[in-house]
Scaffold this active site. Sequence first.
Site, PDB file in Angstrom:
ATOM      1  N   ASN B  12      13.335  21.926  -2.145  1.00  0.00           N
ATOM      2  CA  ASN B  12      12.959  20.626  -1.604  1.00  0.00           C
ATOM      3  C   ASN B  12      11.591  20.681  -0.940  1.00  0.00           C
ATOM      4  O   ASN B  12      11.105  21.743  -0.584  1.00  0.00           O
ATOM      5  CB  ASN B  12      13.995  20.201  -0.570  1.00  0.00           C
ATOM      6  N   CYS B  13      11.041  19.502  -0.736  1.00  0.00           N
ATOM      7  CA  CYS B  13       9.771  19.331  -0.038  1.00  0.00           C
ATOM      8  C   CYS B  13       9.817  20.096   1.281  1.00  0.00           C
ATOM      9  O   CYS B  13      10.796  19.970   2.002  1.00  0.00           O
ATOM     10  CB  CYS B  13       9.562  17.835   0.222  1.00  0.00           C
ATOM     11  N   PRO B  14       8.847  20.886   1.674  1.00  0.00           N
ATOM     12  CA  PRO B  14       7.551  21.088   1.021  1.00  0.00           C
ATOM     13  C   PRO B  14       7.490  22.346   0.147  1.00  0.00           C
ATOM     14  O   PRO B  14       6.409  22.767  -0.222  1.00  0.00           O
ATOM     15  CB  PRO B  14       6.622  21.280   2.226  1.00  0.00           C
ATOM     16  N   ASP B  39      12.963  18.443  -7.291  1.00  0.00           N
ATOM     17  CA  ASP B  39      12.686  17.645  -6.090  1.00  0.00           C
ATOM     18  C   ASP B  39      12.234  16.235  -6.494  1.00  0.00           C
ATOM     19  O   ASP B  39      11.302  16.084  -7.275  1.00  0.00           O
ATOM     20  CB  ASP B  39      11.585  18.358  -5.280  1.00  0.00           C
TER      21      ASP B  39
END
Lengths: 205, 75
Positions: B12-14, B39
């Site tokens: 997932n981000c980042p 993502d």
Amino acid sequence: MGDNITISQSELIALVNQLVDQKVNARLADVEASLKSIQGTVGTLSENCPEDRATLVVFSGEMDTLFAAFTIAVGAASMGMEVSMFFTFWGLTALRKDKTFSGKAVGEKMVAMMLPNGPHAVPTSRMNMAGMGPLFFKYLMAQRNIESLPNMIALAQELGIKMVACEMSMGVMGVTRAELLDDIDYGGVATYLGDAAKSKITLFV
Amino acid sequence: MSNVDLDCKGLNCPMPIVKISRAMKELQTGVTLTVTASDPSFKADVEAWVRKMNQKLTSFTDTAGIQTAVIEKIS
């Protein structure tokens, strides 16, 4: 008028050369003066021009707010930016590795008792529900394979993000250097402003 | 042209851009990095990353949520 001046060809050439030199030198001096002034302006501009830098003030100390701050910081570092994070008041919790009571004044001991032990033990800003909220969020985040806050902090250190603890708020909260992470910097408001003035992005979290 | 693969599925981000940034540092100019990710913000993020870092996104495909970006190192 009417006077006849005799002048030899070589004298004429010398005279013309002299005049040309005078004119050229005068022009050259003008050009040199404007070049110097341009160089000065460019120097001032580049000194005041923002660098590819992001600066964050981390004031809050909850799991969600700290997570947002570290996500932005890690993202900026991954986009090639220099990143500085300034931790003040509740934000200092993010840098806390342990908690000591010995050698502290009564007030400092009380603050130490009330503050979380470190980033693994921070509350959430909403839905804290006496500590149930953070457990629930940790569960949700693990389920979705989202990095934990302590992992994000370790990643920020690994990426060379500059972390500065505010000495003034450390004094108020009775936090000692021994309680905070190694390899961090210490400073005050001028340290932050110095970096912020050179930054394209500056945030208060 | 040589290529390096990078699997960011499930991240997932980042994290995808953290990994892309790391991987690209190791590459020589002209080499491509093929990134697969799930993502939901990956397309927007990889496009922004490429623009900011002056690199080239040579292709982007999305097959049932599995996105593949090919980034060429040009600088």
